[in-house]
Every structure is written in C-alpha cells, then in structure tokens.
Design a protein around this motif. Sequence first.
Motif, PDB file in Angstrom:
ATOM      1  N   THR A  99      51.230  45.723  40.796  1.00 55.09           N
ATOM      2  CA  THR A  99      50.729  45.517  39.437  1.00 55.09           C
ATOM      3  C   THR A  99      49.877  44.264  39.366  1.00 55.09           C
ATOM      4  O   THR A  99      48.769  44.259  38.801  1.00 55.09           O
ATOM      5  CB  THR A  99      51.891  45.412  38.443  1.00 55.09           C
ATOM      6  OG1 THR A  99      52.600  46.652  38.429  1.00 55.09           O
ATOM      7  CG2 THR A  99      51.386  45.111  37.037  1.00 55.09           C
ATOM      8  N   LEU A 100      50.355  43.185  39.955  1.00 55.80           N
ATOM      9  CA  LEU A 100      49.583  41.949  39.984  1.00 55.80           C
ATOM     10  C   LEU A 100      48.305  42.124  40.799  1.00 55.80           C
ATOM     11  O   LEU A 100      47.214  41.733  40.357  1.00 55.80           O
ATOM     12  CB  LEU A 100      50.415  40.809  40.573  1.00 55.80           C
ATOM     13  CG  LEU A 100      49.657  39.490  40.780  1.00 55.80           C
ATOM     14  CD1 LEU A 100      49.169  38.923  39.460  1.00 55.80           C
ATOM     15  CD2 LEU A 100      50.534  38.480  41.499  1.00 55.80           C
ATOM     16  N   SER A 101      48.420  42.717  41.977  1.00 56.88           N
ATOM     17  CA  SER A 101      47.252  42.898  42.835  1.00 56.88           C
ATOM     18  C   SER A 101      46.201  43.763  42.160  1.00 56.88           C
ATOM     19  O   SER A 101      44.999  43.526  42.301  1.00 56.88           O
ATOM     20  CB  SER A 101      47.669  43.523  44.176  1.00 56.88           C
ATOM     21  OG  SER A 101      48.554  42.675  44.872  1.00 56.88           O
ATOM     22  N   GLY A 102      46.654  44.769  41.412  1.00 54.58           N
ATOM     23  CA  GLY A 102      45.708  45.627  40.703  1.00 54.58           C
ATOM     24  C   GLY A 102      44.874  44.852  39.707  1.00 54.58           C
ATOM     25  O   GLY A 102      43.666  45.102  39.561  1.00 54.58           O
ATOM     26  N   GLN A 103      45.495  43.900  39.012  1.00 53.07           N
ATOM     27  CA  GLN A 103      44.755  43.066  38.073  1.00 53.07           C
ATOM     28  C   GLN A 103      43.805  42.112  38.798  1.00 53.07           C
ATOM     29  O   GLN A 103      42.695  41.836  38.336  1.00 53.07           O
ATOM     30  CB  GLN A 103      45.736  42.264  37.210  1.00 53.07           C
ATOM     31  CG  GLN A 103      46.558  43.113  36.270  1.00 53.07           C
ATOM     32  CD  GLN A 103      45.689  43.871  35.278  1.00 53.07           C
ATOM     33  OE1 GLN A 103      44.842  43.285  34.612  1.00 53.07           O
ATOM     34  NE2 GLN A 103      45.893  45.183  35.183  1.00 53.07           N
ATOM     35  N   VAL A 104      44.251  41.614  39.930  1.00 55.28           N
ATOM     36  CA  VAL A 104      43.424  40.691  40.714  1.00 55.28           C
ATOM     37  C   VAL A 104      42.200  41.404  41.296  1.00 55.28           C
ATOM     38  O   VAL A 104      41.116  40.840  41.375  1.00 55.28           O
ATOM     39  CB  VAL A 104      44.272  40.054  41.837  1.00 55.28           C
ATOM     40  CG1 VAL A 104      43.390  39.282  42.816  1.00 55.28           C
ATOM     41  CG2 VAL A 104      45.328  39.122  41.244  1.00 55.28           C
ATOM     42  N   SER A 108      39.011  42.335  34.726  1.00 62.23           N
ATOM     43  CA  SER A 108      40.336  41.837  34.401  1.00 62.23           C
ATOM     44  C   SER A 108      40.307  40.313  34.307  1.00 62.23           C
ATOM     45  O   SER A 108      39.572  39.658  35.064  1.00 62.23           O
ATOM     46  CB  SER A 108      41.342  42.265  35.469  1.00 62.23           C
ATOM     47  OG  SER A 108      42.536  41.501  35.372  1.00 62.23           O
ATOM     48  N   LYS A 113      40.727  44.192  40.071  1.00 66.40           N
ATOM     49  CA  LYS A 113      39.975  44.989  39.103  1.00 66.40           C
ATOM     50  C   LYS A 113      38.883  44.166  38.410  1.00 66.40           C
ATOM     51  O   LYS A 113      39.182  43.218  37.676  1.00 66.40           O
ATOM     52  CB  LYS A 113      40.929  45.548  38.045  1.00 66.40           C
ATOM     53  CG  LYS A 113      40.262  46.424  37.005  1.00 66.40           C
ATOM     54  CD  LYS A 113      41.291  46.936  36.002  1.00 66.40           C
ATOM     55  CE  LYS A 113      40.648  47.802  34.931  1.00 66.40           C
ATOM     56  NZ  LYS A 113      41.666  48.287  33.956  1.00 66.40           N
ATOM     57  N   TRP A 154      42.332  38.454  35.492  1.00 66.71           N
ATOM     58  CA  TRP A 154      42.845  37.958  36.766  1.00 66.71           C
ATOM     59  C   TRP A 154      41.899  38.237  37.927  1.00 66.71           C
ATOM     60  O   TRP A 154      42.202  37.901  39.066  1.00 66.71           O
ATOM     61  CB  TRP A 154      44.196  38.603  37.076  1.00 66.71           C
ATOM     62  CG  TRP A 154      45.288  38.154  36.167  1.00 66.71           C
ATOM     63  CD1 TRP A 154      45.553  38.606  34.912  1.00 66.71           C
ATOM     64  CD2 TRP A 154      46.259  37.140  36.432  1.00 66.71           C
ATOM     65  NE1 TRP A 154      46.636  37.961  34.378  1.00 66.71           N
ATOM     66  CE2 TRP A 154      47.091  37.053  35.287  1.00 66.71           C
ATOM     67  CE3 TRP A 154      46.525  36.317  37.527  1.00 66.71           C
ATOM     68  CZ2 TRP A 154      48.158  36.165  35.219  1.00 66.71           C
ATOM     69  CZ3 TRP A 154      47.588  35.434  37.454  1.00 66.71           C
ATOM     70  CH2 TRP A 154      48.388  35.362  36.312  1.00 66.71           C
ATOM     71  N   TYR A 155      40.750  38.866  37.625  1.00 61.69           N
ATOM     72  CA  TYR A 155      39.833  39.253  38.710  1.00 61.69           C
ATOM     73  C   TYR A 155      39.310  38.026  39.442  1.00 61.69           C
ATOM     74  O   TYR A 155      38.829  37.079  38.831  1.00 61.69           O
ATOM     75  CB  TYR A 155      38.669  40.064  38.145  1.00 61.69           C
ATOM     76  CG  TYR A 155      37.673  40.518  39.193  1.00 61.69           C
ATOM     77  CD1 TYR A 155      38.076  41.310  40.261  1.00 61.69           C
ATOM     78  CD2 TYR A 155      36.326  40.161  39.089  1.00 61.69           C
ATOM     79  CE1 TYR A 155      37.166  41.745  41.206  1.00 61.69           C
ATOM     80  CE2 TYR A 155      35.402  40.597  40.035  1.00 61.69           C
ATOM     81  CZ  TYR A 155      35.833  41.377  41.098  1.00 61.69           C
ATOM     82  OH  TYR A 155      34.938  41.806  42.041  1.00 61.69           O
TER      83      TYR A 155
END
Length: 245
Positions: free
Chosen positions: A160-165, A170, A167, A172-173
């Motif tokens: 979940t965290l990696s997906g935000q990083v 985001s 994307k 968090w990108y």
Amino acid sequence: PAQPPADVSWLQPVPDRLLEPAADSAQGPASAAVARETIELAFLVAIQHLPARQRAVLITRDVLGWPATETAALLGTSVASVKSALQRARATLKQYLPQRREDWAPSAEPSAGERALVRRYVEAHQRADLGALAGMLAEDVRMTMPPHPAWLVGRSALLTLSGQVFKPGSPWYHGRWRGVVTGANLQPAVAHYVEHPTADETRHLAGRFRAQVLDVLRIDDGRITAITSFEPRHFAAFGLPLVLP
C-alpha cells in the motif's frame, strides 16, 4: 501492532568491508558463524530486550566464547548463576529473532538465488512494478525505519505504501528510482536513489538521482522477511555518493 517491533534509536548499518574480519574463518567455522550472526541487525535488536546481566552473560559466553568460570569471575557471581542467566537469555532471544529460526542458526554467504532476488528488488523499484515486488515479499514482512517511530507489518501494508510512492500524482510520489546493491551487517542491502520531479529549487540537480534510503534486507526461504530502512546520511560510510549522474 500498537508498538513498533523495536525501539533502538542508535541502530546503524555497518558496511561489510568493516565487518569481514569479524567473519574470518581463521578462528574456525564455528567462530566465523557466530561472528556473522551477532552483527546482524536482527540480533543487535533482539539483545536489547535482555536485562543487563543476561545480556552480559550472553555476549561473554555465546559471542566471545568465554568459559562459565571466567564469565562468573568477570561479573562477580557464581558459575551456577551464569548458566541460569544464559539459559534464560537464550530463551528470550528466540522470542525476538525471526520466527523462521527455530534455533540461533548461523547466517551464510548469500546464495545465487538470494543475489538474484536482490537484483529483482532493485528492478521492481526502477520499474515501479508492484506485482514484482509483491512476489518477493513474505506475507509477514516487516519494515522498520530507525530512528523514526514508523513501521509496517505485512505484505499488504508495505505494498500500500509502495503503491503511493510509485504512483505519479500521489502526494507520496518520489519519481523514478535507481538502486545500487551493497552490503550492511553482512546482509544484502540496496542504496536507493530517486529522481525527484520537483527540483526547481536546485536546477543543477534536475534529472539526477539523489540519495533516498538504504534498505538492509533479511531473506528467508527465498522471500524478503524484513527490511530495515536507514536515512541517506549513512551513504558516505558505504563509499556511496549522494547524487548519481
């Protein structure tokens, strides 16, 4: 969980080049195995859960290899007390070492499969490939970020965290990733660099990759079971630059 897996604010990664003498087999294979085991991050964290006297007994007996009589003399206690403290320390230690270890087993040089896994870990970040990353993580993988009170437990949480990083768009990108394979505490490690998309304030760095995080990996049974992520201020100790061209 309500509490982090460990709270060891001073825990730091140590470059393999500084630790290889400790793992030299000149003292015999048993000594080399213990030397390797006792500088792994998991062990260094686990012994912090021991009372001071048990920790002292464990280190003198199991790490340094002192006989019970010398340990008793050092600590001003009896041999029977030393043996009892060591038994209790070993029992406690097993509670905090990785669950896949039924015993305090020595680590070994990374196998060809483990080296390939680390390369795939780098490639998954460079391609922002969540599917590939998921395939190499254990279901109960843990990520800790000393000295910060932040941690993740479980494959789903980490993805979940990696997906935000990964994307674009985001909050968090981070941008594109590059990785450099290294070693810390005689464990596989990856130094990650990120090409931040918003580098207007430092235009001379635009299009270049800057140090982001140093991941030290624990691998068991072909899966990553633990990731300890350190700040980029540690890169210099590994001879790594803060910026890649």
